[in-house]
Design a protein around this motif. Sequence first.
Motif, PDB file in Angstrom:
ATOM      1  N   UNK A  92       0.712  -1.030  -0.002  1.00 45.36           N
ATOM      2  CA  UNK A  92      -0.021   0.005  -0.104  1.00 45.36           C
ATOM      3  C   UNK A  92       0.875   1.075   0.153  1.00 45.36           C
ATOM      4  N   UNK A  93       0.323   2.528  -0.216  1.00 42.15           N
ATOM      5  CA  UNK A  93       1.112   3.602  -0.243  1.00 42.15           C
ATOM      6  C   UNK A  93       1.694   3.605   1.239  1.00 42.15           C
ATOM      7  N   UNK A  94       1.162   3.507   2.314  1.00 41.25           N
ATOM      8  CA  UNK A  94       1.780   3.374   3.475  1.00 41.25           C
ATOM      9  C   UNK A  94       3.184   2.725   3.795  1.00 41.25           C
ATOM     10  N   UNK A  95       3.262   1.667   2.696  1.00 39.11           N
ATOM     11  CA  UNK A  95       4.297   0.803   2.901  1.00 39.11           C
ATOM     12  C   UNK A  95       5.470   1.161   1.901  1.00 39.11           C
ATOM     13  N   UNK A  96       5.293   2.405   1.332  1.00 40.12           N
ATOM     14  CA  UNK A  96       6.441   2.884   0.295  1.00 40.12           C
ATOM     15  C   UNK A  96       7.645   3.095   1.052  1.00 40.12           C
ATOM     16  N   UNK A  97       8.641   2.548   0.451  1.00 42.32           N
ATOM     17  CA  UNK A  97       9.951   2.601   1.138  1.00 42.32           C
ATOM     18  C   UNK A  97      10.278   1.136   1.945  1.00 42.32           C
ATOM     19  N   UNK A  98       9.230   0.331   1.978  1.00 44.85           N
ATOM     20  CA  UNK A  98       9.517  -0.858   2.851  1.00 44.85           C
ATOM     21  C   UNK A  98      10.876  -1.451   2.751  1.00 44.85           C
ATOM     22  N   UNK A  99      11.573  -2.070   4.008  1.00 47.99           N
ATOM     23  CA  UNK A  99      12.717  -2.837   3.864  1.00 47.99           C
ATOM     24  C   UNK A  99      12.345  -4.409   4.188  1.00 47.99           C
ATOM     25  N   UNK A 100      12.519  -5.066   3.365  1.00 52.36           N
ATOM     26  CA  UNK A 100      12.678  -6.520   3.625  1.00 52.36           C
ATOM     27  C   UNK A 100      14.009  -7.218   3.587  1.00 52.36           C
ATOM     28  N   UNK A 101      14.333  -8.060   4.628  1.00 60.35           N
ATOM     29  CA  UNK A 101      15.618  -8.561   4.563  1.00 60.35           C
ATOM     30  C   UNK A 101      15.318 -10.172   4.244  1.00 60.35           C
TER      31      UNK A 101
END
Length: 107
Positions: A92-101
Amino acid sequence: MTKVSFVEVTGTTYAVEADSGISAMEAAVRNNVPGIDGDCGGAAACATCHVYVDPAWLAKTGAAGEGMEKDMLEFAEDVRENSRLACQIKLTSELDGLVLRLPEKQH
């Protein structure tokens, strides 16, 4: 578009942009991110999209859901408190920039 960074153990980062509404697993597969296979197609039935949510993003993504996701994570390697199946993280737009390892190896 939502930006997501998938980070390997080595530090190599794969930054992708994806449409909101798809899963983080779909975004990874569509962009050929190594280590995310999504063998079950997003049905939370294989754990080949196991990721660690960066601690700064846990409040927004939430913890693994009770039921199928948590059950399937039992089959993944090196499960941690911030473990999730990428197929269960809807962008979603709220997760823009999400980092998943990415874990060192997948099931």
